[in-house]
Write an enzyme that holds these catalytic residues in place. Structure first.
Site, mmCIF file in Angstrom:
data_model
loop_
_atom_site.group_PDB
_atom_site.id
_atom_site.type_symbol
_atom_site.label_atom_id
_atom_site.label_comp_id
_atom_site.label_asym_id
_atom_site.label_seq_id
_atom_site.Cartn_x
_atom_site.Cartn_y
_atom_site.Cartn_z
ATOM 1 C CG ASP A 1 0.948 -2.577 4.570
ATOM 2 O OD1 ASP A 1 1.793 -2.128 5.371
ATOM 3 O OD2 ASP A 1 1.039 -3.701 4.058
ATOM 4 C CG ASP B 1 4.155 -1.645 8.789
ATOM 5 O OD1 ASP B 1 3.410 -2.425 9.409
ATOM 6 O OD2 ASP B 1 5.059 -2.036 8.021
ATOM 7 C CD GLU B 2 -0.155 -4.663 8.168
ATOM 8 O OE1 GLU B 2 -1.124 -5.088 7.501
ATOM 9 O OE2 GLU B 2 0.629 -5.405 8.781
#
Length: 408
Positions: free
Chosen positions: A10, A105-106
Protein backbone atom coordinates in the site's frame (compact mmCIF):
# COMPACT_ATOMS: atom_id res chain seq x y z
CA UNK A 1 4.18 -28.16 -1.67
CA UNK A 2 5.59 -24.84 -0.48
CA UNK A 3 3.77 -22.68 2.03
CA UNK A 4 1.66 -19.92 0.57
CA UNK A 5 3.13 -16.42 0.94
CA UNK A 6 1.26 -13.25 0.03
CA UNK A 7 2.38 -9.62 0.17
CA UNK A 8 0.05 -6.64 0.20
CA UNK A 9 1.67 -3.33 -0.72
CA UNK A 10 0.00 0.00 0.00
CA UNK A 11 1.58 3.29 -1.09
CA UNK A 12 1.49 5.80 1.76
CA UNK A 13 -0.54 8.97 1.11
CA UNK A 14 0.10 8.27 -2.56
CA UNK A 15 -1.42 11.34 -4.18
CA UNK A 16 0.32 13.63 -1.70
CA UNK A 17 3.62 11.79 -2.21
CA UNK A 18 3.43 12.32 -5.98
CA UNK A 19 2.59 16.01 -5.52
CA UNK A 20 5.65 16.35 -3.28
CA UNK A 21 7.85 14.74 -5.93
CA UNK A 22 6.83 17.50 -8.31
CA UNK A 23 6.82 20.30 -5.72
CA UNK A 24 9.29 19.77 -2.84
CA UNK A 25 7.92 22.90 -1.14
CA UNK A 26 5.03 20.68 -0.01
CA UNK A 27 7.30 18.41 2.01
CA UNK A 28 6.78 18.63 5.76
CA UNK A 29 3.62 20.76 5.65
CA UNK A 30 -0.06 19.70 5.81
CA UNK A 31 -1.30 18.91 2.30
CA UNK A 32 -4.80 18.04 1.10
CA UNK A 33 -5.45 16.68 -2.39
CA UNK A 34 -9.06 17.20 -3.41
CA UNK A 35 -11.72 19.38 -4.95
CA UNK A 36 -12.31 23.01 -4.07
CA UNK A 37 -14.43 23.70 -1.01
CA UNK A 38 -16.71 26.12 -2.87
CA UNK A 39 -17.41 23.44 -5.47
CA UNK A 40 -18.48 20.84 -2.89
CA UNK A 41 -15.13 19.11 -3.27
CA UNK A 42 -14.02 16.17 -1.17
CA UNK A 43 -10.63 15.02 0.08
CA UNK A 44 -9.04 12.29 -2.02
CA UNK A 45 -5.80 12.14 -0.02
CA UNK A 46 -4.22 13.93 2.93
CA UNK A 47 -0.67 14.06 4.22
CA UNK A 48 0.04 12.60 7.62
CA UNK A 49 0.54 16.14 8.91
CA UNK A 50 -3.05 16.93 7.91
CA UNK A 51 -4.35 13.61 9.24
CA UNK A 52 -3.06 14.59 12.68
CA UNK A 53 -5.79 17.26 12.67
CA UNK A 54 -8.51 14.71 11.82
CA UNK A 55 -8.53 15.15 8.04
CA UNK A 56 -9.55 11.97 6.22
CA UNK A 57 -10.22 10.79 2.67
CA UNK A 58 -13.79 11.32 1.40
CA UNK A 59 -14.30 14.17 3.90
CA UNK A 60 -15.76 17.37 2.41
CA UNK A 61 -12.92 19.76 1.64
CA UNK A 62 -14.67 22.56 3.52
CA UNK A 63 -14.71 20.44 6.68
CA UNK A 64 -11.07 19.42 6.19
CA UNK A 65 -9.97 23.05 5.90
CA UNK A 66 -11.87 23.93 9.05
CA UNK A 67 -9.99 21.20 10.89
CA UNK A 68 -6.65 22.16 9.37
CA UNK A 69 -6.84 25.73 8.00
CA UNK A 70 -3.09 25.90 7.43
CA UNK A 71 -3.20 22.99 4.96
CA UNK A 72 -2.23 23.55 1.34
CA UNK A 73 -5.00 22.41 -1.02
CA UNK A 74 -3.88 20.78 -4.28
CA UNK A 75 -6.35 19.96 -7.04
CA UNK A 76 -4.62 16.74 -8.11
CA UNK A 77 -3.18 15.37 -11.35
CA UNK A 78 -4.79 12.11 -12.39
CA UNK A 79 -2.45 11.47 -15.31
CA UNK A 80 0.61 11.86 -13.10
CA UNK A 81 -0.80 9.47 -10.50
CA UNK A 82 -1.52 6.88 -13.17
CA UNK A 83 2.01 7.27 -14.53
CA UNK A 84 3.64 6.74 -11.13
CA UNK A 85 1.31 3.86 -10.27
CA UNK A 86 2.36 2.16 -13.50
CA UNK A 87 6.03 2.47 -12.54
CA UNK A 88 5.37 0.91 -9.15
CA UNK A 89 3.44 -1.99 -10.67
CA UNK A 90 6.20 -2.57 -13.23
CA UNK A 91 8.77 -2.77 -10.42
CA UNK A 92 6.63 -5.26 -8.49
CA UNK A 93 6.20 -7.34 -11.63
CA UNK A 94 9.96 -7.96 -11.70
CA UNK A 95 9.58 -10.27 -8.70
CA UNK A 96 6.51 -12.33 -9.55
CA UNK A 97 4.06 -12.71 -12.43
CA UNK A 98 1.34 -13.26 -9.83
CA UNK A 99 0.61 -9.57 -9.31
CA UNK A 100 -2.92 -8.26 -8.72
CA UNK A 101 -3.41 -4.48 -8.58
CA UNK A 102 -6.53 -3.71 -6.53
CA UNK A 103 -6.38 0.08 -6.67
CA UNK A 104 -4.12 2.79 -8.03
CA UNK A 105 -1.94 2.53 -4.91
CA UNK A 106 -2.38 -1.08 -3.75
CA UNK A 107 -1.46 -4.53 -5.01
CA UNK A 108 -1.21 -8.15 -3.93
CA UNK A 109 1.79 -10.30 -4.83
CA UNK A 110 1.89 -14.08 -4.55
CA UNK A 111 5.53 -14.77 -3.68
CA UNK A 112 5.10 -18.44 -2.81
CA UNK A 113 8.25 -20.39 -3.69
CA UNK A 114 10.42 -17.32 -4.29
CA UNK A 115 12.36 -17.56 -1.02
CA UNK A 116 15.42 -19.15 -2.65
CA UNK A 117 15.72 -16.15 -4.98
CA UNK A 118 14.68 -13.21 -2.80
CA UNK A 119 14.78 -14.44 0.79
CA UNK A 120 11.86 -14.86 3.20
CA UNK A 121 8.77 -12.61 2.90
CA UNK A 122 10.11 -10.06 5.42
CA UNK A 123 13.31 -9.63 3.40
CA UNK A 124 11.50 -9.29 0.07
CA UNK A 125 9.06 -6.82 1.60
CA UNK A 126 11.99 -4.68 2.74
CA UNK A 127 13.61 -4.95 -0.69
CA UNK A 128 10.45 -3.71 -2.39
CA UNK A 129 9.91 -0.90 0.11
CA UNK A 130 13.51 0.29 -0.23
CA UNK A 131 13.57 0.11 -4.03
CA UNK A 132 10.33 2.06 -4.34
CA UNK A 133 11.75 4.73 -2.05
CA UNK A 134 15.15 4.91 -3.74
CA UNK A 135 14.06 4.65 -7.38
CA UNK A 136 10.65 6.31 -7.35
CA UNK A 137 10.75 8.53 -4.28
CA UNK A 138 7.59 7.01 -2.80
CA UNK A 139 6.84 5.48 0.58
CA UNK A 140 5.14 2.10 0.90
CA UNK A 141 3.86 -0.10 3.72
CA UNK A 142 3.64 -3.87 3.35
CA UNK A 143 1.95 -6.80 5.02
CA UNK A 144 3.07 -10.42 4.62
CA UNK A 145 0.91 -13.41 5.48
CA UNK A 146 -0.31 -16.75 4.21
CA UNK A 147 -3.40 -15.20 2.58
CA UNK A 148 -4.69 -11.97 1.08
CA UNK A 149 -7.10 -11.01 3.82
CA UNK A 150 -4.50 -11.08 6.60
CA UNK A 151 -1.78 -9.49 4.45
CA UNK A 152 -4.11 -6.58 3.64
CA UNK A 153 -4.92 -5.94 7.29
CA UNK A 154 -1.25 -6.31 8.27
CA UNK A 155 -0.06 -3.67 5.79
CA UNK A 156 -2.18 -1.04 7.52
CA UNK A 157 -0.81 -1.51 11.02
CA UNK A 158 2.58 0.22 10.76
CA UNK A 159 1.94 3.03 8.31
CA UNK A 160 3.76 4.91 7.01
CA UNK A 161 6.76 2.98 5.65
CA UNK A 162 6.22 -0.06 7.87
CA UNK A 163 6.30 -3.82 7.40
CA UNK A 164 4.19 -6.34 9.33
CA UNK A 165 4.72 -10.09 8.97
CA UNK A 166 2.18 -12.64 10.22
CA UNK A 167 3.74 -16.13 10.46
CA UNK A 168 1.72 -19.03 9.03
CA UNK A 169 -0.66 -20.45 11.61
CA UNK A 170 -0.82 -17.20 13.57
CA UNK A 171 -3.60 -15.58 11.55
CA UNK A 172 -6.40 -15.89 14.12
CA UNK A 173 -4.15 -14.81 17.01
CA UNK A 174 -2.95 -11.79 15.01
CA UNK A 175 -6.50 -10.70 14.15
CA UNK A 176 -8.11 -11.35 17.55
CA UNK A 177 -7.25 -8.07 19.37
CA UNK A 178 -7.94 -5.80 16.38
CA UNK A 179 -11.11 -3.64 16.21
CA UNK A 180 -13.91 -5.30 14.29
CA UNK A 181 -13.99 -2.48 11.71
CA UNK A 182 -10.60 -3.58 10.38
CA UNK A 183 -12.18 -6.76 9.03
CA UNK A 184 -13.12 -6.95 5.36
CA UNK A 185 -16.86 -7.01 4.90
CA UNK A 186 -17.66 -5.04 8.06
CA UNK A 187 -19.08 -1.67 7.11
CA UNK A 188 -21.20 0.74 9.10
CA UNK A 189 -24.41 -1.30 8.99
CA UNK A 190 -22.77 -4.64 9.83
CA UNK A 191 -20.61 -2.90 12.44
CA UNK A 192 -23.70 -1.62 14.24
CA UNK A 193 -25.30 -5.05 14.16
CA UNK A 194 -22.18 -6.64 15.60
CA UNK A 195 -21.93 -3.97 18.31
CA UNK A 196 -25.46 -4.85 19.42
CA UNK A 197 -24.17 -8.39 19.98
CA UNK A 198 -21.33 -7.06 22.12
CA UNK A 199 -18.74 -7.71 19.40
CA UNK A 200 -15.95 -5.11 19.56
CA UNK A 201 -12.92 -7.03 18.31
CA UNK A 202 -12.28 -9.57 15.59
CA UNK A 203 -11.63 -12.14 18.33
CA UNK A 204 -15.09 -11.49 19.76
CA UNK A 205 -16.56 -12.37 16.37
CA UNK A 206 -14.42 -15.49 15.99
CA UNK A 207 -15.88 -16.92 19.22
CA UNK A 208 -19.32 -17.20 17.60
CA UNK A 209 -20.03 -20.35 15.64
CA UNK A 210 -20.58 -20.23 11.88
CA UNK A 211 -24.13 -21.47 12.45
CA UNK A 212 -24.94 -18.62 14.85
CA UNK A 213 -23.62 -16.01 12.48
CA UNK A 214 -25.40 -17.59 9.51
CA UNK A 215 -28.65 -17.41 11.47
CA UNK A 216 -28.18 -13.69 12.13
CA UNK A 217 -26.55 -12.53 8.89
CA UNK A 218 -27.54 -15.12 6.32
CA UNK A 219 -24.93 -16.29 3.84
CA UNK A 220 -22.75 -13.33 4.81
CA UNK A 221 -22.45 -14.73 8.34
CA UNK A 222 -20.27 -17.68 7.42
CA UNK A 223 -18.01 -15.38 5.42
CA UNK A 224 -17.64 -13.15 8.47
CA UNK A 225 -16.65 -16.12 10.61
CA UNK A 226 -14.07 -17.31 8.07
CA UNK A 227 -12.57 -13.83 7.88
CA UNK A 228 -12.48 -13.46 11.67
CA UNK A 229 -10.58 -16.71 12.00
CA UNK A 230 -8.10 -15.71 9.29
CA UNK A 231 -9.32 -18.14 6.63
CA UNK A 232 -9.04 -16.91 3.04
CA UNK A 233 -8.20 -19.05 0.03
CA UNK A 234 -8.83 -16.44 -2.67
CA UNK A 235 -6.05 -16.43 -5.28
CA UNK A 236 -3.90 -13.56 -6.44
CA UNK A 237 -5.24 -13.03 -9.95
CA UNK A 238 -3.05 -11.30 -12.55
CA UNK A 239 -4.60 -9.16 -15.27
CA UNK A 240 -4.22 -11.71 -18.02
CA UNK A 241 -6.09 -14.32 -15.95
CA UNK A 242 -8.88 -12.01 -14.86
CA UNK A 243 -12.49 -12.89 -15.51
CA UNK A 244 -13.19 -9.27 -16.35
CA UNK A 245 -11.39 -6.02 -17.00
CA UNK A 246 -12.85 -2.75 -15.83
CA UNK A 247 -12.22 0.88 -15.24
CA UNK A 248 -14.18 3.26 -13.07
CA UNK A 249 -13.93 6.81 -11.78
CA UNK A 250 -15.27 8.49 -8.66
CA UNK A 251 -16.08 12.18 -8.96
CA UNK A 252 -15.12 14.66 -6.27
CA UNK A 253 -18.36 16.47 -7.11
CA UNK A 254 -21.49 14.51 -7.91
CA UNK A 255 -22.19 14.90 -11.62
CA UNK A 256 -25.55 15.14 -13.36
CA UNK A 257 -24.38 16.72 -16.63
CA UNK A 258 -25.20 14.10 -19.31
CA UNK A 259 -22.52 15.42 -21.67
CA UNK A 260 -19.83 15.03 -19.04
CA UNK A 261 -21.05 11.58 -18.03
CA UNK A 262 -21.16 10.34 -21.62
CA UNK A 263 -17.68 11.74 -22.24
CA UNK A 264 -16.41 9.86 -19.18
CA UNK A 265 -18.04 6.68 -20.51
CA UNK A 266 -16.15 7.16 -23.77
CA UNK A 267 -12.82 7.55 -21.96
CA UNK A 268 -13.46 4.49 -19.78
CA UNK A 269 -14.56 2.40 -22.77
CA UNK A 270 -11.39 3.31 -24.69
CA UNK A 271 -9.26 2.41 -21.66
CA UNK A 272 -10.95 -0.98 -21.22
CA UNK A 273 -10.59 -1.73 -24.94
CA UNK A 274 -6.91 -0.86 -24.84
CA UNK A 275 -6.39 -3.21 -21.92
CA UNK A 276 -8.16 -6.00 -23.81
CA UNK A 277 -5.93 -5.54 -26.85
CA UNK A 278 -2.81 -5.45 -24.70
CA UNK A 279 -3.62 -8.96 -23.48
CA UNK A 280 -5.06 -10.17 -26.82
CA UNK A 281 -8.45 -10.64 -25.22
CA UNK A 282 -11.98 -10.01 -26.45
CA UNK A 283 -15.16 -9.61 -24.45
CA UNK A 284 -18.65 -10.90 -25.13
CA UNK A 285 -20.19 -8.92 -22.25
CA UNK A 286 -20.12 -5.19 -21.56
CA UNK A 287 -21.24 -3.90 -18.14
CA UNK A 288 -22.07 -0.50 -16.71
CA UNK A 289 -21.76 0.56 -13.06
CA UNK A 290 -23.37 3.66 -11.53
CA UNK A 291 -23.15 4.80 -7.92
CA UNK A 292 -25.28 7.63 -6.55
CA UNK A 293 -24.46 10.04 -3.67
CA UNK A 294 -26.28 7.84 -1.15
CA UNK A 295 -23.99 4.96 -2.28
CA UNK A 296 -26.84 3.14 -3.99
CA UNK A 297 -25.15 1.19 -6.77
CA UNK A 298 -26.69 -0.31 -9.88
CA UNK A 299 -25.14 -2.52 -12.52
CA UNK A 300 -26.36 -3.37 -15.98
CA UNK A 301 -24.85 -5.61 -18.63
CA UNK A 302 -25.42 -6.79 -22.17
CA UNK A 303 -24.02 -9.67 -24.20
CA UNK A 304 -22.73 -9.14 -27.73
CA UNK A 305 -23.29 -11.52 -30.64
CA UNK A 306 -19.53 -11.52 -31.32
CA UNK A 307 -16.55 -10.84 -29.01
CA UNK A 308 -14.84 -7.47 -29.36
CA UNK A 309 -11.81 -5.46 -28.31
CA UNK A 310 -12.96 -2.28 -30.08
CA UNK A 311 -13.46 0.91 -28.10
CA UNK A 312 -16.36 2.23 -30.21
CA UNK A 313 -18.25 -1.06 -29.84
CA UNK A 314 -17.76 -1.14 -26.08
CA UNK A 315 -18.75 2.52 -25.81
CA UNK A 316 -21.91 2.02 -27.88
CA UNK A 317 -23.04 -0.77 -25.59
CA UNK A 318 -22.10 1.09 -22.39
CA UNK A 319 -23.89 4.20 -23.64
CA UNK A 320 -27.06 2.24 -24.42
CA UNK A 321 -26.99 0.75 -20.92
CA UNK A 322 -26.43 4.19 -19.41
CA UNK A 323 -29.24 5.86 -21.34
CA UNK A 324 -31.63 3.12 -20.27
CA UNK A 325 -30.56 2.99 -16.61
CA UNK A 326 -29.71 6.54 -15.54
CA UNK A 327 -32.58 8.24 -13.72
CA UNK A 328 -31.10 11.78 -13.92
CA UNK A 329 -29.88 11.74 -10.34
CA UNK A 330 -26.35 13.06 -9.72
CA UNK A 331 -23.71 10.37 -10.16
CA UNK A 332 -20.86 9.73 -7.72
CA UNK A 333 -19.11 6.92 -9.61
CA UNK A 334 -19.30 5.54 -13.13
CA UNK A 335 -17.60 2.43 -14.49
CA UNK A 336 -17.31 0.21 -17.55
CA UNK A 337 -16.34 -3.47 -17.56
CA UNK A 338 -15.62 -6.10 -20.18
CA UNK A 339 -16.38 -9.69 -19.18
CA UNK A 340 -16.93 -13.15 -20.66
CA UNK A 341 -13.39 -12.96 -22.02
CA UNK A 342 -11.73 -15.13 -24.64
CA UNK A 343 -8.14 -15.30 -25.84
CA UNK A 344 -6.95 -14.53 -29.35
CA UNK A 345 -7.09 -11.72 -31.87
CA UNK A 346 -10.51 -10.60 -33.03
CA UNK A 347 -11.52 -12.14 -36.36
CA UNK A 348 -13.17 -9.87 -38.89
CA UNK A 349 -16.11 -11.23 -40.85
CA UNK A 350 -16.22 -10.99 -44.63
CA UNK A 351 -16.87 -7.46 -45.97
CA UNK A 352 -16.25 -5.84 -42.55
CA UNK A 353 -14.23 -3.05 -44.17
CA UNK A 354 -15.35 -0.45 -41.63
CA UNK A 355 -14.33 -2.70 -38.76
CA UNK A 356 -10.98 -3.38 -40.45
CA UNK A 357 -10.22 0.33 -40.74
CA UNK A 358 -11.20 0.85 -37.11
CA UNK A 359 -9.04 -2.09 -36.02
CA UNK A 360 -6.01 -0.77 -37.89
CA UNK A 361 -6.53 2.66 -36.36
CA UNK A 362 -6.71 1.29 -32.83
CA UNK A 363 -3.56 -0.80 -33.32
CA UNK A 364 -1.74 2.33 -34.51
CA UNK A 365 -2.97 4.32 -31.50
CA UNK A 366 -1.88 1.53 -29.14
CA UNK A 367 1.64 1.67 -30.59
CA UNK A 368 1.84 5.43 -30.19
CA UNK A 369 0.68 5.25 -26.59
CA UNK A 370 3.03 2.38 -25.78
CA UNK A 371 5.99 4.39 -27.07
CA UNK A 372 5.12 7.91 -25.94
CA UNK A 373 2.67 7.43 -23.05
CA UNK A 374 -1.09 7.21 -22.56
CA UNK A 375 -1.61 10.93 -23.10
CA UNK A 376 0.40 11.15 -26.32
CA UNK A 377 -2.76 10.94 -28.41
CA UNK A 378 -6.43 11.00 -27.48
CA UNK A 379 -9.85 11.95 -28.74
CA UNK A 380 -10.51 15.66 -29.22
CA UNK A 381 -13.64 15.37 -27.08
CA UNK A 382 -11.50 14.31 -24.11
CA UNK A 383 -8.92 17.09 -24.25
CA UNK A 384 -10.65 19.28 -21.69
CA UNK A 385 -11.10 16.74 -18.95
CA UNK A 386 -12.02 18.50 -15.69
CA UNK A 387 -9.29 17.19 -13.36
CA UNK A 388 -10.95 18.72 -10.30
CA UNK A 389 -13.79 16.24 -10.62
CA UNK A 390 -11.54 13.23 -10.27
CA UNK A 391 -10.70 11.83 -6.86
CA UNK A 392 -10.88 8.06 -7.15
CA UNK A 393 -8.48 5.84 -5.26
CA UNK A 394 -9.61 2.99 -7.39
CA UNK A 395 -7.25 1.57 -9.93
CA UNK A 396 -7.59 3.41 -13.28
CA UNK A 397 -7.47 0.21 -15.30
CA UNK A 398 -9.04 -1.89 -12.62
CA UNK A 399 -8.86 -5.65 -12.89
CA UNK A 400 -11.70 -7.41 -11.10
CA UNK A 401 -11.86 -11.05 -10.16
CA UNK A 402 -14.93 -13.20 -10.35
CA UNK A 403 -16.93 -13.53 -7.14
CA UNK A 404 -18.42 -11.21 -4.60
CA UNK A 405 -15.70 -8.57 -4.70
CA UNK A 406 -15.71 -8.38 -8.48
CA UNK A 407 -19.27 -7.32 -9.21
CA UNK A 408 -19.68 -4.49 -11.65
Amino acid sequence: MCARAILHLDLDAFFVAVERLDNPALIGVPVIVGGRAEARGVVSSASYEARAFGVRSAMPTAQALRLCPQAILVGGNRRRYVEMSGKVMALLGEYTPLLEPISIDEAFLDISGTEAHYGPPAVLAQTLRDRIAAELGLSASLGAAANKLVAKIASDLRKPHGITVVPPGQEAAFLAPLPIRRLWGVGEVTGRELARLGIQTIGDLARFSPEELRGRFGAHGEGLWRAATGIDDSPVTPEHEAKSLSREETFAQDVRDPILLRRELLRLSDAVAGRLRRHTLQARTVALKLRYPDFTTLTRQTTLPDPTDAGPVIYAQALALFDAAWDRRPVRLIGVAAANLSQGARQLRLFEQEDARQSHLEVALDRIRARFGEDAIQRASLLEEPEALWTSKEIPDEVRRGGAKSKL
